[in-house]
Design a protein around this motif. Structure first.
Motif, PDB file in Angstrom:
ATOM      1  N   THR A  55       0.831  -1.205   0.000  1.00  0.00           N
ATOM      2  CA  THR A  55       0.000   0.000   0.000  1.00  0.00           C
ATOM      3  C   THR A  55       0.866   1.256   0.000  1.00  0.00           C
ATOM      4  O   THR A  55       2.040   1.220   0.344  1.00  0.00           O
ATOM      5  CB  THR A  55      -0.909   0.068   1.250  1.00  0.00           C
ATOM      6  OG1 THR A  55      -0.090   0.073   2.419  1.00  0.00           O
ATOM      7  CG2 THR A  55      -1.876  -1.083   1.299  1.00  0.00           C
ATOM      8  N   SER A  56       0.242   2.357  -0.365  1.00  0.00           N
ATOM      9  CA  SER A  56       0.913   3.657  -0.312  1.00  0.00           C
ATOM     10  C   SER A  56       0.666   4.272   1.063  1.00  0.00           C
ATOM     11  O   SER A  56      -0.146   3.771   1.840  1.00  0.00           O
ATOM     12  CB  SER A  56       0.373   4.576  -1.405  1.00  0.00           C
ATOM     13  OG  SER A  56      -0.955   4.960  -1.088  1.00  0.00           O
ATOM     14  N   GLN A  57       1.344   5.368   1.324  1.00  0.00           N
ATOM     15  CA  GLN A  57       1.158   6.085   2.591  1.00  0.00           C
ATOM     16  C   GLN A  57      -0.268   6.603   2.741  1.00  0.00           C
ATOM     17  O   GLN A  57      -0.720   6.843   3.845  1.00  0.00           O
ATOM     18  CB  GLN A  57       2.117   7.273   2.678  1.00  0.00           C
ATOM     19  CG  GLN A  57       3.510   6.941   3.137  1.00  0.00           C
ATOM     20  CD  GLN A  57       3.571   6.351   4.526  1.00  0.00           C
ATOM     21  OE1 GLN A  57       3.793   5.171   4.669  1.00  0.00           O
ATOM     22  NE2 GLN A  57       3.373   7.147   5.541  1.00  0.00           N
ATOM     23  N   ASN A  58      -0.957   6.789   1.632  1.00  0.00           N
ATOM     24  CA  ASN A  58      -2.300   7.377   1.678  1.00  0.00           C
ATOM     25  C   ASN A  58      -3.399   6.364   2.000  1.00  0.00           C
ATOM     26  O   ASN A  58      -4.541   6.759   2.192  1.00  0.00           O
ATOM     27  CB  ASN A  58      -2.618   8.048   0.339  1.00  0.00           C
ATOM     28  CG  ASN A  58      -1.626   9.149   0.020  1.00  0.00           C
ATOM     29  OD1 ASN A  58      -1.094   9.784   0.924  1.00  0.00           O
ATOM     30  ND2 ASN A  58      -1.358   9.357  -1.249  1.00  0.00           N
ATOM     31  N   ALA A  59      -3.079   5.089   2.045  1.00  0.00           N
ATOM     32  CA  ALA A  59      -4.106   4.071   2.267  1.00  0.00           C
ATOM     33  C   ALA A  59      -3.710   3.152   3.421  1.00  0.00           C
ATOM     34  O   ALA A  59      -2.534   2.869   3.617  1.00  0.00           O
ATOM     35  CB  ALA A  59      -4.294   3.249   0.996  1.00  0.00           C
ATOM     36  N   ASN A  60      -4.712   2.719   4.161  1.00  0.00           N
ATOM     37  CA  ASN A  60      -4.456   1.750   5.221  1.00  0.00           C
ATOM     38  C   ASN A  60      -4.384   0.354   4.608  1.00  0.00           C
ATOM     39  O   ASN A  60      -5.210   0.011   3.751  1.00  0.00           O
ATOM     40  CB  ASN A  60      -5.571   1.783   6.259  1.00  0.00           C
ATOM     41  CG  ASN A  60      -5.538   3.032   7.099  1.00  0.00           C
ATOM     42  OD1 ASN A  60      -5.342   4.115   6.574  1.00  0.00           O
ATOM     43  ND2 ASN A  60      -5.725   2.885   8.380  1.00  0.00           N
ATOM     44  N   PRO A  61      -3.431  -0.473   5.055  1.00  0.00           N
ATOM     45  CA  PRO A  61      -3.360  -1.852   4.550  1.00  0.00           C
ATOM     46  C   PRO A  61      -4.625  -2.630   4.920  1.00  0.00           C
ATOM     47  O   PRO A  61      -5.230  -2.384   5.968  1.00  0.00           O
ATOM     48  CB  PRO A  61      -2.139  -2.434   5.255  1.00  0.00           C
ATOM     49  CG  PRO A  61      -1.371  -1.266   5.768  1.00  0.00           C
ATOM     50  CD  PRO A  61      -2.363  -0.174   6.005  1.00  0.00           C
ATOM     51  N   ILE A  62      -4.993  -3.560   4.052  1.00  0.00           N
ATOM     52  CA  ILE A  62      -6.161  -4.410   4.299  1.00  0.00           C
ATOM     53  C   ILE A  62      -5.697  -5.859   4.334  1.00  0.00           C
ATOM     54  O   ILE A  62      -5.113  -6.360   3.375  1.00  0.00           O
ATOM     55  CB  ILE A  62      -7.235  -4.221   3.216  1.00  0.00           C
ATOM     56  CG1 ILE A  62      -7.727  -2.765   3.225  1.00  0.00           C
ATOM     57  CG2 ILE A  62      -8.396  -5.192   3.437  1.00  0.00           C
ATOM     58  CD1 ILE A  62      -8.663  -2.425   2.099  1.00  0.00           C
ATOM     59  N   ALA A  63      -5.975  -6.519   5.466  1.00  0.00           N
ATOM     60  CA  ALA A  63      -5.673  -7.944   5.613  1.00  0.00           C
ATOM     61  C   ALA A  63      -6.874  -8.725   5.092  1.00  0.00           C
ATOM     62  O   ALA A  63      -8.011  -8.483   5.500  1.00  0.00           O
ATOM     63  CB  ALA A  63      -5.411  -8.288   7.076  1.00  0.00           C
ATOM     64  N   LYS A  64      -6.616  -9.644   4.163  1.00  0.00           N
ATOM     65  CA  LYS A  64      -7.677 -10.489   3.605  1.00  0.00           C
ATOM     66  C   LYS A  64      -7.408 -11.918   4.051  1.00  0.00           C
ATOM     67  O   LYS A  64      -6.395 -12.520   3.679  1.00  0.00           O
ATOM     68  CB  LYS A  64      -7.712 -10.382   2.086  1.00  0.00           C
ATOM     69  CG  LYS A  64      -8.084  -8.986   1.634  1.00  0.00           C
ATOM     70  CD  LYS A  64      -8.015  -8.835   0.145  1.00  0.00           C
ATOM     71  CE  LYS A  64      -8.329  -7.389  -0.214  1.00  0.00           C
ATOM     72  NZ  LYS A  64      -7.909  -7.061  -1.549  1.00  0.00           N
TER      73      LYS A  64
END
Length: 135
Positions: A55-64
């Motif tokens: 992810t970029s700094q602008n988005a929160n990571p998403i755990a799937k």
């Protein structure tokens, strides 16, 4: 020929382990007999996978998390621990904290219980900084 008669006894036990089963036979005009066998009850394994895209700094990571069983898990990223209620099928969890740029390892874990084995799944992902493109 004499017809054999028997009795079947079932019991429920919610614990894994190895059990002795004793079978006995008694009847008039026959020799009594007995034998012991072992029955092993094993825990189930959970089929699980974890994916976290870069992810970029602008988005929160998403755990799937994909799983064939619902269970309560812990997701550890660095020193942060998150509790996730994993559902059967696909569960998405947005990591609420802002992470600095860098490479991270995420560990999805489940301590196990009387029915399921311990689970530990590791996934790596990158958190990219903002790239300044001069025009």
């Amino acid at each position: 020929m004499a017809a054999a008669q028997g009795e079947f006894i079932a019991f429920k036990n919610d614990k894994y382990g190895t059990y002795d089963v004793i079978s006995t036979f008694t009847a008039v005009n026959y020799i009594s007999s007995s034998t012991t066998s072992k029955v092993t009850v094993s825990k189930n394994s959970i089929n699980v996978s974890l994916r976290i895209d870069d992810t970029s700094q602008n988005a929160n990571p998403i755990a799937k998390v994909t799983s064939d069983t619902a269970f309560g898990a812990k997701l550890t990223i660095g020193s942060k621990v998150y509790s996730i209620n994993v559902r059967s099928g696909l569960t998405s969890y947005t990591i609420p904290d802002k992470l600095a740029s860098g490479r991270y390892s995420a560990v999805l874990s489940f301590a196990g219980n009387d029915f399921f084995n311990i689970v530990e799944f590791v996934e790596s992902f990158d958190r990219c900084g903002v790239v300044d493109v001069g025009m």
